[in-house]
Design a protein around this motif. Structure first.
Motif, PDB file in Angstrom:
ATOM      1  N   ILE A  81       0.830  -1.200   0.000  1.00  0.00           N
ATOM      2  CA  ILE A  81       0.000   0.000   0.000  1.00  0.00           C
ATOM      3  C   ILE A  81       0.868   1.256   0.000  1.00  0.00           C
ATOM      4  N   VAL A  82       1.912   1.260   0.839  1.00  0.00           N
ATOM      5  CA  VAL A  82       2.809   2.420   0.893  1.00  0.00           C
ATOM      6  C   VAL A  82       3.487   2.630  -0.459  1.00  0.00           C
ATOM      7  N   ALA A  83       3.973   1.553  -1.063  1.00  0.00           N
ATOM      8  CA  ALA A  83       4.620   1.672  -2.371  1.00  0.00           C
ATOM      9  C   ALA A  83       3.637   2.174  -3.423  1.00  0.00           C
ATOM     10  N   TRP A  84       2.395   1.707  -3.366  1.00  0.00           N
ATOM     11  CA  TRP A  84       1.368   2.153  -4.315  1.00  0.00           C
ATOM     12  C   TRP A  84       1.127   3.655  -4.192  1.00  0.00           C
ATOM     13  N   VAL A  85       1.012   4.138  -2.965  1.00  0.00           N
ATOM     14  CA  VAL A  85       0.772   5.564  -2.740  1.00  0.00           C
ATOM     15  C   VAL A  85       1.951   6.395  -3.234  1.00  0.00           C
ATOM     16  N   LEU A  86       3.170   5.944  -2.969  1.00  0.00           N
ATOM     17  CA  LEU A  86       4.350   6.698  -3.364  1.00  0.00           C
ATOM     18  C   LEU A  86       4.535   6.742  -4.878  1.00  0.00           C
ATOM     19  N   VAL A  87       4.085   5.703  -5.575  1.00  0.00           N
ATOM     20  CA  VAL A  87       4.293   5.635  -7.023  1.00  0.00           C
ATOM     21  C   VAL A  87       3.146   6.271  -7.791  1.00  0.00           C
ATOM     22  N   ARG A  88       1.914   6.021  -7.364  1.00  0.00           N
ATOM     23  CA  ARG A  88       0.760   6.396  -8.182  1.00  0.00           C
ATOM     24  C   ARG A  88       0.175   7.762  -7.852  1.00  0.00           C
ATOM     25  N   TYR A  89       0.557   8.389  -6.747  1.00  0.00           N
ATOM     26  CA  TYR A  89      -0.061   9.654  -6.357  1.00  0.00           C
ATOM     27  C   TYR A  89       1.001  10.729  -6.159  1.00  0.00           C
ATOM     28  N   GLU A  90       0.611  11.948  -6.435  1.00  0.00           N
ATOM     29  CA  GLU A  90       1.451  13.113  -6.182  1.00  0.00           C
ATOM     30  C   GLU A  90       0.809  13.943  -5.077  1.00  0.00           C
ATOM     31  N   PHE A  91       1.567  14.293  -4.063  1.00  0.00           N
ATOM     32  CA  PHE A  91       1.025  15.052  -2.942  1.00  0.00           C
ATOM     33  C   PHE A  91       2.165  15.792  -2.249  1.00  0.00           C
ATOM     34  N   ARG A  92       1.791  16.784  -1.476  1.00  0.00           N
ATOM     35  CA  ARG A  92       2.788  17.549  -0.732  1.00  0.00           C
ATOM     36  C   ARG A  92       3.452  16.666   0.329  1.00  0.00           C
ATOM     37  N   GLY A  93       4.763  16.821   0.446  1.00  0.00           N
ATOM     38  CA  GLY A  93       5.497  16.040   1.434  1.00  0.00           C
ATOM     39  C   GLY A  93       5.807  14.626   0.992  1.00  0.00           C
ATOM     40  N   LYS A  94       5.648  14.343  -0.299  1.00  0.00           N
ATOM     41  CA  LYS A  94       5.892  12.993  -0.792  1.00  0.00           C
ATOM     42  C   LYS A  94       7.343  12.578  -0.573  1.00  0.00           C
ATOM     43  N   SER A  95       8.286  13.500  -0.801  1.00  0.00           N
ATOM     44  CA  SER A  95       9.698  13.168  -0.616  1.00  0.00           C
ATOM     45  C   SER A  95      10.006  12.877   0.846  1.00  0.00           C
ATOM     46  N   ILE A  96       9.289  13.553   1.764  1.00  0.00           N
ATOM     47  CA  ILE A  96       9.501  13.293   3.190  1.00  0.00           C
ATOM     48  C   ILE A  96       8.994  11.908   3.560  1.00  0.00           C
ATOM     49  N   VAL A  97       7.814  11.550   3.061  1.00  0.00           N
ATOM     50  CA  VAL A  97       7.266  10.218   3.324  1.00  0.00           C
ATOM     51  C   VAL A  97       8.180   9.148   2.742  1.00  0.00           C
ATOM     52  N   ASP A  98       8.690   9.395   1.546  1.00  0.00           N
ATOM     53  CA  ASP A  98       9.594   8.443   0.907  1.00  0.00           C
ATOM     54  C   ASP A  98      10.872   8.273   1.722  1.00  0.00           C
ATOM     55  N   ALA A  99      11.363   9.352   2.303  1.00  0.00           N
ATOM     56  CA  ALA A  99      12.566   9.262   3.129  1.00  0.00           C
ATOM     57  C   ALA A  99      12.287   8.547   4.449  1.00  0.00           C
ATOM     58  N   LEU A 100      11.084   8.731   4.990  1.00  0.00           N
ATOM     59  CA  LEU A 100      10.733   8.079   6.250  1.00  0.00           C
ATOM     60  C   LEU A 100      10.701   6.559   6.126  1.00  0.00           C
ATOM     61  N   VAL A 101      10.443   6.064   4.919  1.00  0.00           N
ATOM     62  CA  VAL A 101      10.425   4.619   4.713  1.00  0.00           C
ATOM     63  C   VAL A 101      11.780   4.002   5.050  1.00  0.00           C
ATOM     64  N   ASP A 102      12.852   4.740   4.769  1.00  0.00           N
ATOM     65  CA  ASP A 102      14.197   4.225   5.012  1.00  0.00           C
ATOM     66  C   ASP A 102      14.687   4.480   6.437  1.00  0.00           C
ATOM     67  N   LEU A 103      13.846   5.088   7.274  1.00  0.00           N
ATOM     68  CA  LEU A 103      14.272   5.387   8.648  1.00  0.00           C
ATOM     69  C   LEU A 103      14.702   4.153   9.426  1.00  0.00           C
ATOM     70  N   PRO A 104      13.998   3.011   9.336  1.00  0.00           N
ATOM     71  CA  PRO A 104      14.474   1.824  10.063  1.00  0.00           C
ATOM     72  C   PRO A 104      15.864   1.359   9.633  1.00  0.00           C
ATOM     73  N   PHE A 105      16.272   1.685   8.386  1.00  0.00           N
ATOM     74  CA  PHE A 105      17.635   1.359   7.953  1.00  0.00           C
ATOM     75  C   PHE A 105      18.669   2.209   8.682  1.00  0.00           C
ATOM     76  N   ALA A 106      18.366   3.501   8.839  1.00  0.00           N
ATOM     77  CA  ALA A 106      19.336   4.436   9.401  1.00  0.00           C
ATOM     78  C   ALA A 106      19.323   4.457  10.921  1.00  0.00           C
ATOM     79  N   LEU A 107      18.173   4.172  11.516  1.00  0.00           N
ATOM     80  CA  LEU A 107      18.037   4.262  12.970  1.00  0.00           C
ATOM     81  C   LEU A 107      18.699   3.058  13.639  1.00  0.00           C
ATOM     82  N   PRO A 108      19.580   3.264  14.614  1.00  0.00           N
ATOM     83  CA  PRO A 108      20.145   2.121  15.353  1.00  0.00           C
ATOM     84  C   PRO A 108      19.031   1.291  15.990  1.00  0.00           C
TER      85      PRO A 108
END
Length: 276
Positions: A81-108
């Motif tokens: 669902i998250v991937a669908w929203v990021l690919v198929r829709y344009e909205f404000r803050g999309k780049s922030i949401v996309d970056a938040l997906v990778d937070l578990p990678f960066a967070l200890p």
């Protein structure tokens, strides 16, 4: 024979590159795994069997594999669902949401565990609303599932996202033009294309969850027979200087993980051949 071999080696340096690849894989993967098996072989069969099939070990297997499977399944649905929203829709803050997906990678992982515990504890921001309803998350098996879901989400999203980007929306429009409903277009057009990626994301999230330690050790409570995961039991064995017992548990977990991942890969191969 030599000519046929040369025809396959179009790019120069194949021998050197292949040799370095094999050496690196042996150094990073095969030698550590071989050392674990060699240490396990120092035990007698009866001692090994008693260690890997003890009540405490079996309880940790059930929790680790069950929570890992549940977390990976949740991530497969929500990640799609998250991937669908990021690919198929344009909205404000999309780049922030996309970056938040990778937070578990960066967070200890330890920071993630402490944060989740603070949120879902009885006096936490979320836990204070859940416990009056009889839902206790922190220091239960449910907390383990929450932690494993948190660390596994990026694997599914980043696996499904490129496949969705390559799918032309005109395919769905063509299906609708031919009279297909939204459900029929999803079932017969989109799902077959996404199925291999979903299984790959599930496999990655599941494999990552099985070996997770840092984020789980805080929120689980680490109660033997109840909320103790297998990685924690292995660390406990190491703290007791029972190196052979620790490697025996590691080998057993590796074998179980290999069987499950082999089944998932066979299912992925079947889906590719069926929908090809």
């Amino acid at each position: 024979m030599e000519r046929a071999w040369r025809q396959h080696s179009i790019l120069p340096g194949f021998g050197l590159a292949m040799g370095f690849t094999v050496f690196y894989l042996c150094l990073i993967v095969l030698i550590p795994l071989g050392a674990a098996f060699l240490k396990t072989f120092s035990m007698s069969w009866s001692h090994f069997w008693d260690t890997v099939t003890g009540p405490r070990a079996l309880a940790s297997y059930r929790l680790t594999l069950g929570a890992s499977f549940a977390g990976a399944a949740i991530n497969t649905l929500m990640g799609m669902i998250v991937a669908w929203v990021l690919v198929r829709y344009e909205f404000r803050g999309k780049s922030i949401v996309d970056a938040l997906v990778d937070l578990p990678f960066a967070l200890p992982t330890a920071v993630a565990g402490i944060t989740l515990t603070a949120l879902f504890a009885g006096n936490g921001w979320v836990g204070r609303f859940l416990e009056p309803m009889g839902i206790k998350v922190a220091f239960t098996w449910l907390g383990v599932v929450v932690a494993l879901t948190f660390i596994g989400l990026p694997f599914v999203v980043r696996t499904v996202q490129p496949v969705l980007q390559d799918l032309d929306p005109e395919i769905e429009e063509a299906a609708a033009t031919l009279g297909a409903s939204r459900w029929q277009a999803w079932k017969r057009v989109l799902f077959p294309e996404l199925m291999p990626a979903l299984l790959t994301g599930f496999s990655l999230a599941f494999a990552r969850a099985i070996g997770e330690y840092g984020s789980v050790v805080f929120i689980s409570g680490n109660m033997p027979m109840k909320t103790e995961i297998t990685p924690l039991l292995i660390v406990t064995k190491l703290a007791q200087f029972d190196y052979a017992g620790a490697t025996a548990l590691a080998v057993a977990t590796l074998a179980l993980s290999f069987v499950l991942l082999l089944f998932i890969n066979l299912l992925q191969w079947w889906s590719r051949t069926r929908y090809a």
